[in-house]
Design a protein around this motif. Structure first.
Motif, PDB file in Angstrom:
ATOM      1  N   GLY A  44     -37.676  68.006 -88.838  1.00  0.00           N
ATOM      2  CA  GLY A  44     -38.033  68.523 -87.531  1.00  0.00           C
ATOM      3  C   GLY A  44     -38.566  67.480 -86.583  1.00  0.00           C
ATOM      4  N   ASP A  45     -38.952  66.303 -87.115  1.00  0.00           N
ATOM      5  CA  ASP A  45     -39.411  65.228 -86.234  1.00  0.00           C
ATOM      6  C   ASP A  45     -38.263  64.768 -85.329  1.00  0.00           C
ATOM      7  OD1 ASP A  45     -41.883  65.267 -87.403  1.00  0.00           O
ATOM      8  OD2 ASP A  45     -41.609  63.438 -88.581  1.00  0.00           O
ATOM      9  N   ALA A  46     -38.609  64.308 -84.148  1.00  0.00           N
ATOM     10  CA  ALA A  46     -37.602  63.749 -83.247  1.00  0.00           C
ATOM     11  C   ALA A  46     -37.048  62.462 -83.842  1.00  0.00           C
ATOM     12  CB  ALA A  46     -38.210  63.478 -81.882  1.00  0.00           C
ATOM     13  N   LYS A  90     -30.297  64.727 -82.887  1.00  0.00           N
ATOM     14  CA  LYS A  90     -30.927  65.958 -83.344  1.00  0.00           C
ATOM     15  C   LYS A  90     -32.150  65.650 -84.199  1.00  0.00           C
ATOM     16  CE  LYS A  90     -26.588  68.569 -83.309  1.00  0.00           C
ATOM     17  NZ  LYS A  90     -25.630  69.375 -84.115  1.00  0.00           N
ATOM     18  N   PRO A  91     -33.044  66.636 -84.390  1.00  0.00           N
ATOM     19  CA  PRO A  91     -34.240  66.410 -85.208  1.00  0.00           C
ATOM     20  C   PRO A  91     -33.870  65.992 -86.637  1.00  0.00           C
ATOM     21  CG  PRO A  91     -34.463  68.424 -83.944  1.00  0.00           C
ATOM     22  CD  PRO A  91     -33.040  67.985 -83.780  1.00  0.00           C
ATOM     23  N   ARG A  92     -34.773  65.314 -87.284  1.00  0.00           N
ATOM     24  CA  ARG A  92     -34.527  64.847 -88.646  1.00  0.00           C
ATOM     25  C   ARG A  92     -34.418  66.038 -89.600  1.00  0.00           C
ATOM     26  NH1 ARG A  92     -35.213  59.422 -88.283  1.00  0.00           N
ATOM     27  NH2 ARG A  92     -36.775  58.607 -86.842  1.00  0.00           N
TER      28      ARG A  92
END
Length: 222
Positions: A44-46, A90-92
């Motif tokens: 969810g991290d950028a 996209k988020p990790r």
């Protein structure tokens, strides 16, 4: 030869870059140090950049709902990860945890993509490395889903040992092997004992010695 190697993905995309581009990226990178068990990134991290491991090791995988960490790759010095997230924007989708003390460089996404435009040969090399990575990943995953557990484990260890013939040593715990194979620790331990009995490996504390990498690979193929 000692190896803390990637297990399910190879080769790393960073290694395909032009030497001049790699030198430039290292100059503009940020160095970070992490303690054993410290979270480096979370799902969810950028995707603000990708990581290059300089010292130590990193476990890449996902935290399960009960808090247990399930590894899918164990990476060591010279390995990189996170490039695909940068390209996708996209988020990790994976968590990364330091295994022991580690030192990494974070190469920011924007200057990386901008610099890549000045190195067309690196762009072509990245496409080739990406295709090879996908082919290798599909091949390894197919091998891990078929055959006996000792054969599957032999294939995994042979991959982690690298491509050089002869003896090697892989730094990994039995729990990490179980995670990578998708089996219980007891099952992984039984498979490891079988390989030890056949003198294909020699178990140590936190590491596995491989007397002959090619012989181990042949056993994996049956």
């Amino acid at each position: 030869m000692s190896a803390t190697r990637r297990s399910l993905v190879t080769p790393m995309l960073y290694s395909a870059l032009d030497s001049g581009l790699k030198a430039h990226l290292l100059r503009i990178s940020r160095e970070r140090t992490f303690a054993d068990g410290q979270i480096i990134q979370q799902r969810g991290d950028a995707a603000d950049g990708f990581w290059l491991i300089e010292e130590g090791a990193v476990r890449v995988g996902q935290f399960l709902p009960d808090g247990e960490f399930r590894a899918v790759a164990l990476l060591g010095p010279g390995d990189s990860y996170g490039e695909l997230a940068v390209f996708s924007g996209k988020p990790r989708i994976v968590d990364a945890v330091s295994r022991g003390e580690s030192r990494l460089k974070l190469i920011a996404a924007k200057p990386f993509v901008e610099a890549l435009g000045n190195y067309p040969a690196s762009t072509r090399a990245l496409l080739g490395a990406l295709s090879e990575q996908l082919q290798d990943t599909l091949s390894i995953l197919a091998g891990l889903r078929h055959g006996t557990n000792p054969a599957r484990l032999a294939g995994l260890l042979a991959t982690m040992a690298g491509e050089d013939s002869g003896p090697a040593s892989v730094t990994i715990t039995q729990q990490e092997l179980a995670d990578l194979l998708g089996v219980t620790r007891a099952t992984a331990n039984a498979a490891l004992r079988e390989l030890d009995k056949r003198r294909l490996v020699k178990r140590g504390y936190g590491s596995i010695a491989i007397p002959d990498r090619d012989r181990l690979a042949r056993f994996a193929l049956g």
